[in-house]
Write a protein that holds these residues in place. Structure first.
Motif, PDB file in Angstrom:
ATOM      1  N   LYS A  64      33.169   8.527  -6.972  1.00 60.88           N
ATOM      2  CA  LYS A  64      32.499   9.322  -5.936  1.00 60.88           C
ATOM      3  C   LYS A  64      33.176   9.097  -4.589  1.00 60.88           C
ATOM      4  O   LYS A  64      32.994   9.864  -3.652  1.00 60.88           O
ATOM      5  N   HIS A 516      24.441  19.313 -12.542  1.00 60.45           N
ATOM      6  CA  HIS A 516      24.903  18.098 -13.213  1.00 60.45           C
ATOM      7  C   HIS A 516      25.441  18.447 -14.600  1.00 60.45           C
ATOM      8  O   HIS A 516      25.215  19.554 -15.100  1.00 60.45           O
ATOM      9  N   TRP A 527      30.747  14.379  -8.128  1.00 60.48           N
ATOM     10  CA  TRP A 527      29.381  14.812  -7.792  1.00 60.48           C
ATOM     11  C   TRP A 527      29.320  15.535  -6.446  1.00 60.48           C
ATOM     12  O   TRP A 527      28.298  15.505  -5.769  1.00 60.48           O
ATOM     13  N   LEU A 530      26.526  18.121  -6.685  1.00 56.07           N
ATOM     14  CA  LEU A 530      25.218  17.711  -7.209  1.00 56.07           C
ATOM     15  C   LEU A 530      24.147  17.812  -6.121  1.00 56.07           C
ATOM     16  O   LEU A 530      24.375  17.433  -4.975  1.00 56.07           O
TER      17      LEU A 530
END
Lengths: 534, 325
Positions: A64, A516, A527, A530
């Motif tokens: 991330k 997701h 992500w 997300l």
């Protein structure tokens, strides 16, 4: 076991329905900004920099914060992240990457080709597990300008192989934070990673949590949506399930809960339990044979063992919908390499197993026992433990006495890969999108002693060695695929390792999460899109 | 001054014991298959043999057992606990980070078990063989027989998942950024369930012990004298019986301070608390010898300190037991 069986079977339909529905139903919604996303983190790692360690335990956090050159899109095809485009020379020895412009590190420094050069030569080639094998023949990375990186190889590097390996083995680190700062492995940045990704590292409290916040200067417009991600360190699987239910967590990745908890939560409307988004993390359950045992060096005995196990029965009763029958070293989710014909399979046939053992000359002795074997199961995952007991009981039926030798992770690697102190071993093989990354080393002879997850079974087949070597440098994708098809058929004929079960990791996630599980390695991905619904 | 001398003598006497324990653990761990590099490889999901060899050199694992033990003891002499292979920082600082959670948990669980044990034990002894006694003794038996991980999980299911009264885990609320008194309250709230889980087994032990000791003391002559003087029952119990019945309880505290660390492994895992127990477990799995030895060292020190305090308490409770004795 009846309880487990019933609860899993009853949920099968629910899981199937979940996979189809929720991902489409919310496509019309407008993404909401903000929110804190709680992630279950089961096993802490020594460091968090994915340029130095290829494992889901690192990607789930480092992925991330740092970014790879290339990732996989929803269809499993390579898509540029820090690289915008790529091109290979016809001889396969030069691969040129055009890098994204206007990207900055979290400390404000610009991202350039010098970072790629440093990471590739000092980290991927020298330290990164699997990277050292992949980049063995990388001689240099040229940087004619800040946004071009030219990889030069001594032997042809198939572009397809590199692009499928880079999502895992292509994370870039900042040169200015590592160069001239002493031992790379000991650099404190490894525990407080700095990247170009959508989230900025904030804090790491060992044994408690890791926090990362939104990167306001992220290069993708409008991303990310979340304010913050908190990874909570929870080693007890049942405690993690309780925290999900108590609302302290949103996501438990990579089959982090017990099989029965996953089955239970799949019936709960507040959660989605599915294998979607983990197709890139396929694994097979394996049985490895030690060829130093004369019984196991006999192909009839290996085939007898395979025929003696009722795999569909085991899957139905113990693993439920989370698993299916395996067909060979390349799992069926591998769209690029799964062959049309996998060669011989070994259906359950006890009479045939008995016949093969008789033919091999191992007649039942006192008490019906032909010979005994020691089985060393890997300690990761309930399924391996259950499977080892199943092997023990099934083989007893055909006259092979099995003693299970249980050890923990370090002990398993040492006894199987270092000391060769096993007869049968059972564990997982994780497939990494291209057989050349981590699959063929299980079968290629001549691996140095002590290298985990390589051919330490004393098995040697020159024809297969040649296929493996040819395929690793074959530049034409069609020819590569054909070579790997042949590889699978030969392996299934000779059976140095049997891969009877195929599994994909299971995700348990809050039904409030959106966008997701939309790529084959979603748990490891960045992500950036997300978001959490109210 | 007398106490200081005693403390010094005690400490000096415990150094050889400590050394033996450390050497014993060091050698025992050599029998575990695999070393920290094997554990690391298992965690990474693979790597090649050259890398493993390099890592072994990096962590000094290529040396012989005797050389490594020698190095370790030499470092210990200089008050250096070494470097943790899992955490990549000095063992001392890793332990200091983990100590507060474990100490808090141990102190709260022990004091809960101790005081609740006294109260219930006294109640049961006073009404011996009546329904109060039966109820308390049965409850005690149940607490004693229940495995603490099961009790912890059930407590989470009831109080966190269904009733949503208490948090299901963690040491404190991460996102809230609380300080001062609010933070103390928050941590206390997080500690309620772990304390109950860890304390209930000990409560059962204390309760039985207290009940037994009370019954014994109640039959002694001086109690009969006190009663015949016309003192009421409550005064007899608080002034005459309790003080004498407390001695075996205090002995037990000293013994249990050590075993509690073992129990806290389970409780810390179930409630995701960042304590020493879980750290010890992790370092065994990861074959992180330095950290494990550091924890053994610190917990041995803890036990020594607790026993020292117990000795002092003895003297206070029963003047016949002098510190020199």
């Amino acid at each position: 076991m009846d309880f487990t069986r019933r609860s899993i079977l009853m949920t099968s339909a629910a899981i199937a329905a979940n996979v189809v529905d929720p991902f489409k139903a919310f496509a019309q919604e407008t993404p909401r900004r903000g929110g804190v996303f709680g992630v279950h983190y089961g096993a802490e790692q020594r460091q968090l920099n994915p340029s130095l360690q290829a494992s889901t335990g690192v990607y789930i956090i480092g992925g991330k914060i740092q970014e790879p050159l290339v990732d996989l899109d929803a269809k499993g095809q390579p898509v540029g992240v820090l690289a915008e485009s790529w091109e290979a020379a016809p001889d396969g020895k030069t691969i040129t990457f055009k890098l994204r412009k206007g990207v900055t590190w979290h400390d404000g420094q610009p991202f350039t080709s010098a970072d790629v050069q440093f990471t590739a030569m000092e980290m991927w080639k020298k330290i990164l597990n699997y990277g050292t094998t992949l980049q063995l023949f990388l001689t240099a990375v040229d940087t004619p300008d800040p946004h071009t990186a030219i990889f030069r190889y001594e032997r042809p590097m198939p572009l397809n192989l590199l692009l499928r390996a880079l999502p895992d083995l292509g994370y870039v680190s900042a040169r200015h934070l590592y160069e001239g700062k002493g031992d790379i492995r000991n650099n404190p940045v490894n525990l407080a990673p700095v990247g170009t990704g959508p989230f900025k590292f904030v804090a790491y409290e060992r044994g408690q949590h890791i926090i990362a916040d939104r990167n306001p200067n992220y290069w993708r417009d409008n991303a990310p949506y979340l304010d913050r991600i908190i990874w909570r360190v929870i080693t007890d699987r049942s405690a993690a399930a309780a925290q999900l239910e108590a609302g302290q967590l949103h996501y438990s990745p990579f089959s982090g809960l017990t099989i029965s908890d996953m089955a239970r939560l799949s019936q709960d409307k507040r959660f989605i339990v599915s294998t979607k988004g983990n197709e890139g993390n396929a694994r097979t359950n394996t049985i490895e044979f030690n060829f130093r045992r004369k019984e196991l060096a006999d192909i009839r005995v290996r085939r007898a063992i395979a025929h003696a196990l009722d795999i569909p029965f085991f899957i139905e009763n113990f693993l439920g919908d989370f698993a299916k029958r395996g067909t060979g070293p390349i799992p069926s989710v591998s769209t690029d390499f799964y062959p049309a014909d996998n060669g011989p399979q070994y259906p359950f046939d006890k009479a045939l197993a008995v016949k093969l053992l008789d033919e091999a000359g191992y007649k039942p002795g006192a008490g019906g026992t032909r010979f005994s074997l020691r089985l060393t199961p890997a300690p990761w995952g309930e399924d391996i433990s259950l499977f080892s007991t199943f092997i023990q009981q099934s083989l007893a039926q055909v006259g092979i006495k099995v003693d299970i030798v249980r050890v923990d992770g370090g002990g398993f690697l040492k006894s199987v890969y270092n000391d060769w102190d096993f007869d049968l071993a059972t564990g997982w093989h994780q497939y990494r999108n291209d057989p050349a990354v981590s699959t063929t080393v299980w079968y290629r002879s001549g691996q140095p002693k002590g290298a985990p997850w390589t051919n330490q079974w004393d098995w040697k087949d020159e024809a297969i060695d040649k296929i493996i070597d040819d395929a690793a440098t074959e530049v034409d994708p069609a020819k590569r695929k054909a070579l790997y098809g042949e590889f699978v058929r030969k392996v299934n004929t000779e059976l140095p390792i049997w891969t009877p079960i195929e599994q994909i990791f299971v995700t348990t996630i809050s039904a409030k999460a959106r966008n997701h599980s939309n790529t084959p390695r979603w748990g490891s991905s960045s992500w950036h899109d997300l978001w959490l619904a109210e | 001054m007398r106490i200081l001398t005693l403390a010094g003598r005690r400490l000096a006497a415990s150094i050889p014991t400590l050394l033996l324990i450390l050497i014993g653990i060091f050698l025992l761990l050599q029998f575990a298959p695999g070393d920290t590099v094997d554990a690391m490889m298992a965690q990474m999901g693979g790597g090649d043999a050259k890398l493993a060899e390099e890592l072994r050199r990096f962590y000094g694992l290529d040396l012989s057992t005797a050389e490594r033990l020698g190095q370790y003891l030499w470092r210990l002499v200089r008050f250096d606990l070494g470097h943790s292979a899992i955490y990549g920082k000095p063992v001392a600082s890793v332990i200091v980070e983990r100590l507060p959670a474990t100490l808090l948990l141990m102190v709260s669980a022990l004091s809960f078990a101790f005081f609740a044990g006294i109260v219930f034990g006294v109640l049961a002894a006073r009404d011996v063989n009546r329904w109060q006694d039966t109820l308390i003794s049965t409850l005690g038996l149940i607490f004693y027989a229940t495995p603490s991980f099961w009790f912890g999980l059930m407590a989470i299911v009831v109080f966190s998942v269904h009733l949503q009264w208490l948090p299901a885990g963690d040491f404190e609320d991460i996102g809230a950024g609380l300080t001062g008194f609010a933070r103390t309250l928050d941590i206390a709230r997080h500690l309620i369930l772990p304390t109950l889980t860890l304390g209930l087994i000990y409560l059962a032990i204390y309760l039985r012990l207290m009940r037994g000791a009370m019954l014994e003391v109640l039959n002694l002559d001086f109690v009969r004298t006190a009663r015949s003087k016309g003192l009421d029952e409550t005064r007899v119990i608080t002034r005459h019986v309790l003080r004498n019945a407390l001695l075996p309880m205090v002995t037990l505290i000293g013994l249990q301070a050590g075993t509690m660390l073992g129990g806290s492994v389970v409780v810390e895992s179930v409630f995701s608390l960042p304590g020493l127990g879980r750290l010890a477990y992790e370092s065994v799995i990861q074959r992180d010898l330095n950290t494990l030895l550091g924890i053994v060292f610190v917990s041995a020190l803890l036990v020594i300190v607790v026993n020292f305090i117990v000795d002092l308490l003895y003297a206070r409770l029963d003047p016949r037991i002098a510190p020199e004795g």
